[in-house]
Design an enzyme around this catalytic site. Structure first.
Site, PDB file in Angstrom:
ATOM      1  N   ASP A  14      24.940 -56.397  -0.292  1.00 18.54           N
ATOM      2  CA  ASP A  14      25.068 -57.836  -0.042  1.00 18.54           C
ATOM      3  C   ASP A  14      26.137 -58.094   1.025  1.00 18.54           C
ATOM      4  OD1 ASP A  14      27.154 -56.975  -1.690  1.00 18.54           O
ATOM      5  OD2 ASP A  14      27.280 -58.858  -2.809  1.00 18.54           O
ATOM      6  N   ASP A  50      30.731 -54.028   2.293  1.00 19.71           N
ATOM      7  CA  ASP A  50      29.362 -53.490   2.373  1.00 19.71           C
ATOM      8  C   ASP A  50      29.063 -52.995   3.786  1.00 19.71           C
ATOM      9  OD1 ASP A  50      27.763 -54.788  -0.238  1.00 19.71           O
ATOM     10  OD2 ASP A  50      29.410 -56.005   0.507  1.00 19.71           O
ATOM     11  N   GLN A  65      41.761 -61.897   0.751  1.00 22.46           N
ATOM     12  CA  GLN A  65      42.129 -61.192  -0.488  1.00 22.46           C
ATOM     13  C   GLN A  65      43.547 -61.566  -0.905  1.00 22.46           C
ATOM     14  OE1 GLN A  65      40.382 -59.179  -2.477  1.00 22.46           O
ATOM     15  NE2 GLN A  65      38.676 -58.411  -1.274  1.00 22.46           N
ATOM     16  N   HIS A  94      36.042 -51.556  -1.170  1.00 19.45           N
ATOM     17  CA  HIS A  94      35.265 -51.071  -2.311  1.00 19.45           C
ATOM     18  C   HIS A  94      34.024 -50.237  -1.944  1.00 19.45           C
ATOM     19  CE1 HIS A  94      37.265 -54.113  -4.928  1.00 19.45           C
ATOM     20  NE2 HIS A  94      36.996 -55.010  -3.993  1.00 19.45           N
ATOM     21  N   ASP A  95      33.097 -50.868  -1.205  1.00 19.00           N
ATOM     22  CA  ASP A  95      31.714 -50.371  -1.192  1.00 19.00           C
ATOM     23  C   ASP A  95      31.444 -49.018  -0.531  1.00 19.00           C
ATOM     24  OD1 ASP A  95      30.912 -52.515  -2.685  1.00 19.00           O
ATOM     25  OD2 ASP A  95      30.300 -53.725  -0.968  1.00 19.00           O
TER      26      ASP A  95
HETATM   27  C1  BDR Z   1      32.455 -56.027  -5.051  1.00 14.36           C
HETATM   28  O1  BDR Z   1      32.227 -57.423  -4.925  1.00 14.36           O
HETATM   29  C2  BDR Z   1      31.959 -57.768  -3.603  1.00 14.36           C
HETATM   30  O2  BDR Z   1      32.635 -58.917  -3.229  1.00 14.36           O
HETATM   31  C3  BDR Z   1      32.289 -56.580  -2.765  1.00 14.36           C
HETATM   32  O3  BDR Z   1      31.418 -56.476  -1.658  1.00 14.36           O
HETATM   33  C4  BDR Z   1      32.135 -55.418  -3.703  1.00 14.36           C
HETATM   34  O4  BDR Z   1      30.808 -54.936  -3.704  1.00 14.36           O
HETATM   35  C5  BDR Z   1      33.863 -55.788  -5.534  1.00 14.36           C
HETATM   36  O5  BDR Z   1      34.070 -56.404  -6.765  1.00 14.36           O
HETATM   37 CA    CA Z   2      29.205 -55.628  -2.045  1.00 10.06          CA
END
Ligand code: BDR
Ligand code: CA
Length: 306
Positions: A11, A16, A227, A239-240
């Protein structure tokens, strides 16, 4: 070397974007398709972002399929506070042709998986499309070597005290996946909150004079600010891409076999990934990360994106 075939459902989404970059540029992977899901932004926006990204990465050969506009059972929930109005605030892409695969993501996934043995399915957003694909044709499970996802946490969440965003948005889909019987690896907040885009990381990225480096710096400047303002974090967690790093270099993480269930109630606990060491183990959970090795994988791939 035989390349591992993967599908990436995401997404995009600032973090991502770099999962897609790594999937496009890793010489260990063969990216068989990209599908979009609703999550960080509406399906229209995440789909357009996915298409822009594969084009920007010089991979217009990769098919992009549009996913479901909404979770399996619940109302859609986006995250504009972090990813902005476009879902990728901070970067303006050149104008590319807007051409999606004619299939929706559910049919697209079913089709690719049924035609490829031992494929790895990666999700970096809510698991709606994969959940729907399993509901549509359970036969696909025999061809999936592994599901690797970003989401969940063994402890607290990031959107509610109990839940991480991707699981909270579509807990029913996550529940279908956890009960699929396929080998699963989870990259949750336990590790992804440790890979922060600090000023030092950003400064290192500024030395990378490629299209990939430029994209990273521009997107991460906005991501970090959001953030900080919204979650009060010292820097944004990337994260991704942990999912792709886990496939190309699993030793970057320490893994623990666990029993993972998803809370699908309508309570404050909704979306919690309930992780226990008791059997049966259905998920390998990343519990620790070698932070420097992680950044080296990211930078190595930013270099390749010229
Ligand atoms: C996840 O939530 C999304 O906002 C980020 O892309 C990641 O996949 C982290 O909690
Ligand atoms: Ca994501």
């Amino acid at each position: 070397m035989v390349k591992q075939k993967i599908i990436l459902d995401s997404d995009p989404g600032h973090d991502d974007a770099f999962a897609i970059l790594l999937a496009c540029y890793s010489d260990k992977l063969d990216l068989a398709g990209v599908s979009s899901c609703s999550g960080n932004q509406t399906i229209e926006k995440t789909s357009k972002n996915a298409l822009n990204l594969v084009n920007y990465f010089n991979r217009s050969d990769i098919k992009v399929a549009k996913g479901s506009p909404r979770p399996i059972k619940r109302e859609p929930r986006i995250c504009a506070e972090i990813h902005g109005e476009s879902g990728l605030d901070g970067f303006t892409f050149p104008k590319y042709k807007e051409e999606y695969n004619e299939k929706n993501a559910t049919d697209f996934l079913v089709d690719i998986i049924n035609n490829n043995k031992d494929i790895v399915m990666v999700t970096t957003g809510p698991m709606t499309n994969l959940g729907l694909a399993i509901l549509k044709d359970r036969n696909i499970l025999k061809n999936i070597k592994e599901i690797v996802f970003m989401g969940g946490s063994t402890k607290e969440g990031n959107v509610t005290p109990a839940a991480e965003f991707n699981i909270l948005v579509d807990p029913e889909a996550a529940d279908i996946v956890m009960n699929s019987g396929v080998p699963i690896r989870m990259l949750g907040l336990d590790v992804t909150r440790k890979v922060l885009v600090t000023d030092e990381v950003l400064n290192r990225a500024r030395q990378i004079k490629t299209k990939g480096g430029e994209l990273f710096v521009k997107l991460m400047e906005v991501f970090n600010k959001n953030q900080r303002d919204y979650f009060g974090l010292e820097a944004g967690p990337l994260h991704d891409p942990a999912t792709i790093v886990a496939i190309i270099n699993p030793d970057v993480f320490t893994w623990q076999d666990m029993n993972v269930k998803v809370d699908t109630s309508d309570t404050d606990e909704t979306g919690r990934t309930i992780c226990a060491s008791k059997e049966p183990h259905n998920v390998k959970v990343a519990i620790e990360v070698n932070v420097e090795a992680y950044w080296q994988e990211i930078f190595k791939h930013l270099e390749k994106c010229i």
